[in-house]
Design a protein around this motif. Structure first.
Motif, PDB file in Angstrom:
ATOM      1  N   LEU A 102       0.861  -1.175   0.000  1.00  0.00           N
ATOM      2  CA  LEU A 102       0.000   0.000   0.000  1.00  0.00           C
ATOM      3  C   LEU A 102       0.900   1.228   0.000  1.00  0.00           C
ATOM      4  N   PHE A 103       0.683   2.114  -0.970  1.00  0.00           N
ATOM      5  CA  PHE A 103       1.505   3.315  -1.112  1.00  0.00           C
ATOM      6  C   PHE A 103       0.654   4.567  -0.940  1.00  0.00           C
ATOM      7  N   VAL A 104       1.244   5.599  -0.350  1.00  0.00           N
ATOM      8  CA  VAL A 104       0.610   6.915  -0.288  1.00  0.00           C
ATOM      9  C   VAL A 104       1.552   7.932  -0.912  1.00  0.00           C
ATOM     10  N   GLN A 105       0.986   8.996  -1.398  1.00  0.00           N
ATOM     11  CA  GLN A 105       1.795  10.036  -2.042  1.00  0.00           C
ATOM     12  C   GLN A 105       2.343  11.002  -1.006  1.00  0.00           C
ATOM     13  N   GLU A 106       3.610  11.336  -1.174  1.00  0.00           N
ATOM     14  CA  GLU A 106       4.261  12.365  -0.358  1.00  0.00           C
ATOM     15  C   GLU A 106       4.990  13.289  -1.307  1.00  0.00           C
ATOM     16  N   GLY A 107       4.372  14.411  -1.640  1.00  0.00           N
ATOM     17  CA  GLY A 107       4.974  15.334  -2.592  1.00  0.00           C
ATOM     18  C   GLY A 107       5.104  14.688  -3.956  1.00  0.00           C
ATOM     19  N   HIS A 108       6.326  14.666  -4.475  1.00  0.00           N
ATOM     20  CA  HIS A 108       6.579  14.064  -5.784  1.00  0.00           C
ATOM     21  C   HIS A 108       7.068  12.627  -5.663  1.00  0.00           C
ATOM     22  N   ALA A 180      -2.521   3.845  -3.197  1.00  0.00           N
ATOM     23  CA  ALA A 180      -2.474   2.891  -4.300  1.00  0.00           C
ATOM     24  C   ALA A 180      -2.198   1.524  -3.716  1.00  0.00           C
ATOM     25  N   LEU A 181      -3.015   0.550  -4.082  1.00  0.00           N
ATOM     26  CA  LEU A 181      -2.870  -0.822  -3.603  1.00  0.00           C
ATOM     27  C   LEU A 181      -2.235  -1.645  -4.721  1.00  0.00           C
ATOM     28  N   SER A 182      -1.208  -2.418  -4.399  1.00  0.00           N
ATOM     29  CA  SER A 182      -0.434  -3.107  -5.428  1.00  0.00           C
ATOM     30  C   SER A 182      -0.199  -4.577  -5.113  1.00  0.00           C
ATOM     31  N   VAL A 183      -0.097  -5.360  -6.172  1.00  0.00           N
ATOM     32  CA  VAL A 183       0.429  -6.715  -6.120  1.00  0.00           C
ATOM     33  C   VAL A 183       1.682  -6.718  -6.985  1.00  0.00           C
TER      34      VAL A 183
END
Length: 215
Positions: A102-108, A180-183
């Motif tokens: 699971l990813f989150v955005q931090e700036g760029h 964003a959820l990823s495999v």
């Protein structure tokens, strides 16, 4: 991926912390792993120890400090996304047999806030806390709102040779993209069309998490 902010002392302090996060290190080891002069490393480590984010173990090596526990607990309490996501990602991992993140955005950039590994010996490991650019990889494109016509985005050897992934957006209130959820995994198992293989499962998991968050 190290972050360079231009605030020299802060960047150096974070480099020291990341080095110690891998394993406890004596001053000489810290000097070697960071590449900084001995006096600089000693000054930074001593200051971080005084603030409770580093401590000394029984052998006198620098180790992560207990002050980080309180900060981590407070961060988690204010950011319930990870607790909500864990059972959903665990089920997705078991269903696909591959690692999930699971990813989150931090700036760029994007940061991995949750990573569950496949039991396969050959696997793609993304440590929690890792930071990657937004302009490469399926999760980065999801967070940038690029190319999600099927609800999912796939990438094959784009950010890392031999690795394929498929990602979908997690929505919060007002339909905002919060993660964003990823495999992800080796191309040998994921294939060169990871979206065809796992896209529906990733979409379903992302949608379930979105509903949990009120999206």
């Amino acid at each position: 991926m190290d972050i360079v902010t231009g605030v020299g002392v802060l960047d150096k302090a974070m480099t020291v912390l990341r080095s110690v996060a891998d394993e406890p290190q004596a001053l000489t080891q810290l000097q070697e792993s960071t590449g900084y002069p001995r006096a600089t490393v000693h000054r930074l480590a001593a200051a971080l120890e005084a603030h409770g984010v580093l401590r000394r173990d029984v052998e006198g090596r620098f180790e992560l400090g207990h002050g980080l526990v309180a900060l981590g607990n407070e961060s988690q309490a204010r950011f319930p996304l990870v607790d909500s996501a864990r059972p959903i990602l665990s089920e997705l991992r078991d269903h696909t047999g591959e690692s999930v993140q699971l990813f989150v955005q931090e700036g760029h950039q994007r940061r991995c806030v949750l990573s569950l590994e496949t039991p396969h010996g050959l696997r793609w490991i993304v440590p929690e806390g890792s930071v990657f650019p937004l302009d490469a990889g399926s999760a980065g494109r999801v967070l940038s709102a690029i190319g999600a016509s099927n609800g999912w985005v796939e990438s094959v050897g784009e950010r890392e040779a031999g690795v394929a992934s498929v990602s979908a957006a997690v929505h919060g209130p007002a339909d905002s993209v919060v993660a964003a959820l990823s495999v992800s995994g080796p191309i040998e198992r994921m294939s060169k069309q990871p979206g065809e293989r796992f896209g529906d499962a990733v979409n379903a998991a992302a949608a379930e998490l979105s509903r949990t968050l009120g999206g």
